[in-house]
Design a protein around this motif. Structure first.
Motif, PDB file in Angstrom:
ATOM      1  N   ARG A 115     -14.401  57.212  66.862  1.00  0.00           N
ATOM      2  CA  ARG A 115     -15.055  56.690  68.052  1.00  0.00           C
ATOM      3  C   ARG A 115     -16.377  57.409  68.287  1.00  0.00           C
ATOM      4  O   ARG A 115     -16.595  58.527  67.824  1.00  0.00           O
ATOM      5  CB  ARG A 115     -14.129  56.841  69.248  1.00  0.00           C
ATOM      6  N   ALA A 116     -17.226  56.753  69.034  1.00  0.00           N
ATOM      7  CA  ALA A 116     -18.573  57.278  69.281  1.00  0.00           C
ATOM      8  C   ALA A 116     -18.502  58.697  69.833  1.00  0.00           C
ATOM      9  O   ALA A 116     -19.263  59.574  69.431  1.00  0.00           O
ATOM     10  CB  ALA A 116     -19.312  56.362  70.234  1.00  0.00           C
ATOM     11  N   GLY A 117     -17.542  58.930  70.743  1.00  0.00           N
ATOM     12  CA  GLY A 117     -17.432  60.234  71.366  1.00  0.00           C
ATOM     13  C   GLY A 117     -17.156  61.347  70.359  1.00  0.00           C
ATOM     14  O   GLY A 117     -17.492  62.515  70.593  1.00  0.00           O
ATOM     15  N   THR A 118     -16.534  61.004  69.246  1.00  0.00           N
ATOM     16  CA  THR A 118     -16.178  62.004  68.256  1.00  0.00           C
ATOM     17  C   THR A 118     -17.360  62.362  67.356  1.00  0.00           C
ATOM     18  O   THR A 118     -17.516  63.513  66.966  1.00  0.00           O
ATOM     19  CB  THR A 118     -15.032  61.480  67.365  1.00  0.00           C
ATOM     20  N   ILE A 119     -18.136  61.352  67.019  1.00  0.00           N
ATOM     21  CA  ILE A 119     -19.181  61.623  66.034  1.00  0.00           C
ATOM     22  C   ILE A 119     -20.546  61.917  66.664  1.00  0.00           C
ATOM     23  O   ILE A 119     -21.467  62.332  65.980  1.00  0.00           O
ATOM     24  CB  ILE A 119     -19.337  60.453  65.040  1.00  0.00           C
ATOM     25  N   MET A 120     -20.676  61.745  67.968  1.00  0.00           N
ATOM     26  CA  MET A 120     -22.004  61.941  68.577  1.00  0.00           C
ATOM     27  C   MET A 120     -22.431  63.402  68.471  1.00  0.00           C
ATOM     28  O   MET A 120     -21.625  64.313  68.365  1.00  0.00           O
ATOM     29  CB  MET A 120     -21.974  61.491  70.035  1.00  0.00           C
ATOM     30  N   GLU A 121     -23.751  63.594  68.500  1.00  0.00           N
ATOM     31  CA  GLU A 121     -24.284  64.944  68.413  1.00  0.00           C
ATOM     32  C   GLU A 121     -25.063  65.283  69.672  1.00  0.00           C
ATOM     33  O   GLU A 121     -25.550  64.390  70.370  1.00  0.00           O
ATOM     34  CB  GLU A 121     -25.218  65.037  67.206  1.00  0.00           C
ATOM     35  N   THR A 122     -25.165  66.574  69.937  1.00  0.00           N
ATOM     36  CA  THR A 122     -26.035  66.995  71.026  1.00  0.00           C
ATOM     37  C   THR A 122     -27.452  67.011  70.456  1.00  0.00           C
ATOM     38  O   THR A 122     -27.689  67.621  69.418  1.00  0.00           O
ATOM     39  CB  THR A 122     -25.674  68.411  71.495  1.00  0.00           C
ATOM     40  N   PRO A 123     -28.366  66.336  71.104  1.00  0.00           N
ATOM     41  CA  PRO A 123     -29.716  66.267  70.540  1.00  0.00           C
ATOM     42  C   PRO A 123     -30.359  67.647  70.458  1.00  0.00           C
ATOM     43  O   PRO A 123     -30.067  68.525  71.275  1.00  0.00           O
ATOM     44  CB  PRO A 123     -30.468  65.391  71.550  1.00  0.00           C
ATOM     45  N   VAL A 124     -31.208  67.834  69.445  1.00  0.00           N
ATOM     46  CA  VAL A 124     -31.930  69.093  69.281  1.00  0.00           C
ATOM     47  C   VAL A 124     -32.787  69.353  70.524  1.00  0.00           C
ATOM     48  O   VAL A 124     -32.899  70.467  70.991  1.00  0.00           O
ATOM     49  CB  VAL A 124     -32.829  69.017  68.028  1.00  0.00           C
ATOM     50  N   LEU A 125     -33.350  68.268  71.027  1.00  0.00           N
ATOM     51  CA  LEU A 125     -34.257  68.425  72.158  1.00  0.00           C
ATOM     52  C   LEU A 125     -34.011  67.335  73.195  1.00  0.00           C
ATOM     53  O   LEU A 125     -33.878  66.166  72.848  1.00  0.00           O
ATOM     54  CB  LEU A 125     -35.704  68.314  71.664  1.00  0.00           C
ATOM     55  N   LEU A 126     -33.920  67.742  74.454  1.00  0.00           N
ATOM     56  CA  LEU A 126     -33.853  66.777  75.548  1.00  0.00           C
ATOM     57  C   LEU A 126     -35.039  67.034  76.464  1.00  0.00           C
ATOM     58  O   LEU A 126     -35.346  68.188  76.784  1.00  0.00           O
ATOM     59  CB  LEU A 126     -32.543  66.950  76.329  1.00  0.00           C
ATOM     60  N   LEU A 127     -35.708  65.984  76.872  1.00  0.00           N
ATOM     61  CA  LEU A 127     -36.816  66.149  77.806  1.00  0.00           C
ATOM     62  C   LEU A 127     -36.353  65.736  79.200  1.00  0.00           C
ATOM     63  O   LEU A 127     -35.450  64.904  79.325  1.00  0.00           O
ATOM     64  CB  LEU A 127     -37.998  65.284  77.365  1.00  0.00           C
ATOM     65  N   TYR A 128     -36.944  66.353  80.209  1.00  0.00           N
ATOM     66  CA  TYR A 128     -36.595  65.998  81.585  1.00  0.00           C
ATOM     67  C   TYR A 128     -37.760  65.269  82.209  1.00  0.00           C
ATOM     68  O   TYR A 128     -38.926  65.580  81.948  1.00  0.00           O
ATOM     69  CB  TYR A 128     -36.233  67.264  82.361  1.00  0.00           C
ATOM     70  N   GLU A 129     -37.450  64.332  83.060  1.00  0.00           N
ATOM     71  CA  GLU A 129     -38.472  63.416  83.555  1.00  0.00           C
ATOM     72  C   GLU A 129     -39.556  64.117  84.376  1.00  0.00           C
ATOM     73  O   GLU A 129     -40.650  63.615  84.540  1.00  0.00           O
ATOM     74  CB  GLU A 129     -37.833  62.277  84.359  1.00  0.00           C
ATOM     75  N   TRP A 130     -39.219  65.279  84.931  1.00  0.00           N
ATOM     76  CA  TRP A 130     -40.219  65.958  85.774  1.00  0.00           C
ATOM     77  C   TRP A 130     -41.181  66.817  84.948  1.00  0.00           C
ATOM     78  O   TRP A 130     -42.141  67.355  85.455  1.00  0.00           O
ATOM     79  CB  TRP A 130     -39.522  66.823  86.831  1.00  0.00           C
ATOM     80  N   GLN A 131     -40.901  66.951  83.615  1.00  0.00           N
ATOM     81  CA  GLN A 131     -41.785  67.753  82.790  1.00  0.00           C
ATOM     82  C   GLN A 131     -43.134  67.039  82.594  1.00  0.00           C
ATOM     83  O   GLN A 131     -43.199  65.809  82.552  1.00  0.00           O
ATOM     84  CB  GLN A 131     -41.154  68.008  81.419  1.00  0.00           C
ATOM     85  N   GLY A 132     -44.147  67.827  82.428  1.00  0.00           N
ATOM     86  CA  GLY A 132     -45.457  67.237  82.171  1.00  0.00           C
ATOM     87  C   GLY A 132     -45.569  66.796  80.732  1.00  0.00           C
ATOM     88  O   GLY A 132     -44.903  67.355  79.847  1.00  0.00           O
ATOM     89  N   PRO A 133     -46.417  65.800  80.426  1.00  0.00           N
ATOM     90  CA  PRO A 133     -46.534  65.273  79.067  1.00  0.00           C
ATOM     91  C   PRO A 133     -47.030  66.318  78.060  1.00  0.00           C
ATOM     92  O   PRO A 133     -46.596  66.311  76.904  1.00  0.00           O
ATOM     93  CB  PRO A 133     -47.551  64.147  79.215  1.00  0.00           C
ATOM     94  N   LYS A 134     -47.847  67.218  78.511  1.00  0.00           N
ATOM     95  CA  LYS A 134     -48.349  68.216  77.561  1.00  0.00           C
ATOM     96  C   LYS A 134     -47.239  69.148  77.107  1.00  0.00           C
ATOM     97  O   LYS A 134     -47.108  69.475  75.926  1.00  0.00           O
ATOM     98  CB  LYS A 134     -49.495  69.017  78.196  1.00  0.00           C
ATOM     99  N   VAL A 135     -46.452  69.610  78.070  1.00  0.00           N
ATOM    100  CA  VAL A 135     -45.297  70.461  77.745  1.00  0.00           C
ATOM    101  C   VAL A 135     -44.374  69.725  76.774  1.00  0.00           C
ATOM    102  O   VAL A 135     -43.938  70.261  75.749  1.00  0.00           O
ATOM    103  CB  VAL A 135     -44.520  70.838  79.026  1.00  0.00           C
ATOM    104  N   ALA A 136     -44.125  68.492  77.134  1.00  0.00           N
ATOM    105  CA  ALA A 136     -43.209  67.687  76.326  1.00  0.00           C
ATOM    106  C   ALA A 136     -43.725  67.550  74.892  1.00  0.00           C
ATOM    107  O   ALA A 136     -42.968  67.693  73.916  1.00  0.00           O
ATOM    108  CB  ALA A 136     -43.036  66.304  76.955  1.00  0.00           C
ATOM    109  N   LYS A 137     -45.038  67.305  74.785  1.00  0.00           N
ATOM    110  CA  LYS A 137     -45.635  67.138  73.459  1.00  0.00           C
ATOM    111  C   LYS A 137     -45.472  68.424  72.631  1.00  0.00           C
ATOM    112  O   LYS A 137     -45.108  68.387  71.450  1.00  0.00           O
ATOM    113  CB  LYS A 137     -47.125  66.779  73.628  1.00  0.00           C
ATOM    114  N   THR A 138     -45.675  69.544  73.273  1.00  0.00           N
ATOM    115  CA  THR A 138     -45.525  70.828  72.594  1.00  0.00           C
ATOM    116  C   THR A 138     -44.091  71.026  72.123  1.00  0.00           C
ATOM    117  O   THR A 138     -43.828  71.392  70.969  1.00  0.00           O
ATOM    118  CB  THR A 138     -45.906  71.986  73.538  1.00  0.00           C
TER     119      THR A 138
END
Lengths: 282, 404
Positions: free
Chosen positions: B283-306
């Protein structure tokens, strides 16, 4: 050495003769009563066939053939052939033959279908009855014409009796086979829903065996017609006797006419019962 | 082992030590130690075929009980023994507290007419009856008046979705439709226990899946007790609330589907479970992975790009404060946001991202994975982001599982 040793001889013939004598003395009354009943039944049938005006029969057969076989010219052909019998001057004799065939077929079905059903339900009964059926069909008919004659006297009754012996096996066999070939899964389903054996027989087995039984009826009818001719040798009036007389007097033309009438009857009966059988299949 | 304990409610069907031996000298097997010998030995010494060996299980009302095994495992024999379409050689079968094996014929027929309904692999429809008459047959046998039984039959026909086909003959219907008639026929008598002997095995896979889904829905609605025979593990896992696995006439495991998979009783079950395509089990729950990187909506685009460049990623999911999925950001989008002079990541994101729940099987993920170039986001029922699944993840999961 090449001769079969006499010591092993089984006097089956003598035994049968003795048994026959015993049956005649001990059961004579019984056979007289049965014979009378059959004779009454046959005479009624014959009276009916002779009472119906010829054109009614012709029209009836014509319409029946048209309805069953699907083409109007089938009806015309069948009716035309019947008229041909009349033109040869054999109408009454043909009707007598037809009455005897009808009687034989009715009795064959009355006894044959239940026997076939019983056979389908019991392997033991099947193994007993099968060789008897083989004997009934392969034993030269003259062999039992004579005992029938001794039991019932000359005339229609022994003729009917020996006709039945010859014509009953197909309907027994095909009823048996038809029921046995009904899909096990369908029977099982009926059983799973709590059907008892009568319900299974009448709701499932007989309806599904019907095409096979109809073929059996067709064959039985044809066999009866074939045998009725032979049976005329022991005094049943009809087309067969006409053939016999013609042969005795070496009247080729007369024999041919009567023979042709038998063929015509055979074709009509076969086509109509066959159409009936294949109609059921659909 | 076959014994299932626990504080379950009163069983509506209980099988106790049932044996079935086919052959002429069954006594010689049952009355001696020979009965504990192997199937082959029994056949050699007595000429009898052992079909069921000491079967015991309980089924509670409303349960979906699956009997699973390969052909020859005795599952079809067992389901037939329950209503004595095949006579058990020994043992007790209690249906609503009454021993079926001791019932006289009349009572047995009454049981079959009112308590149990059966559906067959070969459908077992009456070819000379219309759909309506087929479905009404169980009631006809019971001697119920024509109008009444037709009324009940029409209802059952509607339940299985065959309305409008009442007057057809079974031969004119497709396999799937015929089996619907079979199911309607057993429902028409309103049985408490539905016996289904491989009802979907004769159908092609697409129809089979459809019928399975409908049976699940039907079971939700009607709450019948169902005894379901199958040789297909996927089917068993999909449908059963409990599964009994049979081999050589014995029940070797009775468990809930998860337990059958996670703790197979022996190598046989293990093999069985392994045979199941991982795509249908994982099932999806078994094989899913934690992403290497998660961005948060309040972060600025420059930070995110870095962050994105540093973590060596092409794209990353953007989530809200309460962990809901906002969308997907790529280098291009972040550059565009920077050009916009945006302060956060609330705009321009790719929102058309494939989503799934952790319960979905890998097989169900295939269409999602192939229809979109982006990873699949796994969300729980409240929409909370749990992890992601990439095509590579799916392929790896399949390889690992079959490679065992």
């Amino acid at each position: 050495m090449t001769e079969f040793p006499k010591i092993f001889r089984i006097p089956l013939a003598d035994w049968i003769d003795v048994a026959m004598d015993w049956v005649l003395t001990a059961w004579g009354g019984f056979f007289d009563t049965v014979g009378d009943a059959i004779l009454k039944f046959l005479l009624q049938l014959e009276r009916f066939f002779l009472w119906v005006p010829w054109f009614v029969v012709v029209i009836f057969i014509g319409i029946l053939a048209w309805r069953l076989m699907g083409r109007w010219w089938h009806g015309i052909a069948m009716a035309g052939m019947l008229v041909l019998i009349g033109t040869f001057g054999y109408w009454d004799l043909a009707m007598m033959t037809l009455a005897l065939v009808t009687g034989a077929v009715i009795l064959s079905l009355v006894f044959g279908i239940p026997m076939g059903i019983a056979m389908a339900r019991s392997n033991l009964l099947e193994s007993i009855v099968k060789p008897i059926l083989d004997a009934m069909q392969t034993m030269p008919s003259f062999v039992y014409l004579i005992p029938a004659l001794m039991l019932f006297g000359l005339g229609k009754v022994p003729a009917l009796f020996s006709t039945i012996i010859y014509s009953m096996p197909p309907v027994i066999r095909l009823t048996n086979v038809g029921i046995r070939e009904v899909s096990k899964s369908v029977v099982e389903a009926a059983e799973a829903f709590g059907a008892n054996s009568w319900q299974i027989l009448f709701n499932v087995q007989l309806p599904l065996a019907q095409p096979s039984i109809m073929v059996g009826i067709n064959q039985t009818t044809m066999m009866a017609l074939a045998m009725v001719v032979v049976a005329s040798m022991i005094g049943a009036r009809g087309l067969g006797m006409e053939v016999l007389l013609a042969i005795n007097r070496i009247e080729v033309g007369r024999g041919f006419e009567a023979g042709l009438c038998i063929v015509i009857l055979a074709i009509i009966i076969d086509r109509i019962t066959h159409a009936l059988a294949s109609r059921q299949k659909k | 082992m076959p014994d299932d304990s626990g504080d379950t409610p009163e069983p509506c069907l209980e099988v106790r030590n049932v044996w079935k031996v086919f052959g002429e000298k069954t006594d010689s097997v049952m009355d001696s130690d020979l009965k504990n010998a192997s199937k082959e030995e029994i056949l050699e010494k007595s000429g009898c075929v052992l079909a069921l060996r000491n079967i015991s299980f309980k089924v509670t009302p409303g349960e979906f009980f699956v009997l699973m095994g390969l052909s020859g495992s005795g599952k079809s024999t067992l389901v037939r023994c329950l209503i004595r379409l095949i006579e058990p050689t020994a043992g007790e079968i209690l249906i609503k507290g009454e021993d079926v094996c001791r019932l006289e014929k009349k009572r047995l027929r009454r049981l079959r007419r009112t308590v149990t309904g059966m559906v067959f692999q070969q459908f077992g429809l009456f070819p000379h009856y219309t759909v309506l008459d087929n479905v009404a047959y169980g009631l006809k046998i019971r001697g119920i008046k024509k109008e009444d039984r037709y009324e009940a039959a029409l209802k059952a026909i509607e339940t299985v979705g065959l309305k409008g086909w009442e007057d057809s003959l079974p031969g004119a219907l497709s396999g799937g439709m015929q089996q619907r008639v079979g199911i309607a026929r057993s429902l028409a008598i309103n049985p408490e226990i539905l016996l289904m002997d491989e009802p979907f095995s004769g159908l092609d896979p697409l129809i089979r899946r459809e019928m399975q889904d409908e049976l699940v829905a039907l079971q939700d609605q009607l709450q019948k007790t169902i005894i379901f025979v199958t040789h297909d593990l996927h089917e068993a896992l999909k449908l059963g609330s409990r599964i009994a696995i049979m081999r050589n006439g014995e029940i070797i495991q009775v468990d809930a589907p998860e337990d059958v998979i996670s703790s197979p009783a022996d190598d046989y079950v293990q093999d069985f479970v392994q045979d199941a395509s991982p795509a249908k089990v994982l099932r999806a729950g078994t094989i899913m992975e934690t992403p290497v990187l998660l961005l948060y909506e309040w972060q600025g685009p420059k930070v995110a790009k870095t962050l994105l460049s540093k973590s060596d990623q092409e794209r990353a999911f953007v989530i809200t404060k309460d962990h809901r999925l906002k969308g997907l950001a790529t280098h291009e989008i972040l550059e565009a946001l920077i050009a916009d002079g945006a302060k956060d990541l609330r705009n321009r994101l790719i929102e058309d991202v494939p989503r799934c729940t952790p319960e979905m099987t890998v097989e169900e993920l295939f269409p999602l994975a192939t229809s979109s170039p982006y990873p699949i986001a796994v969300l729980d029922e409240k929409g909370k982001f749990l992890g992601d699944i990439r095509n590579r993840t799916i392929i790896n999961s399949m390889i690992q599982d079959t490679g065992k």
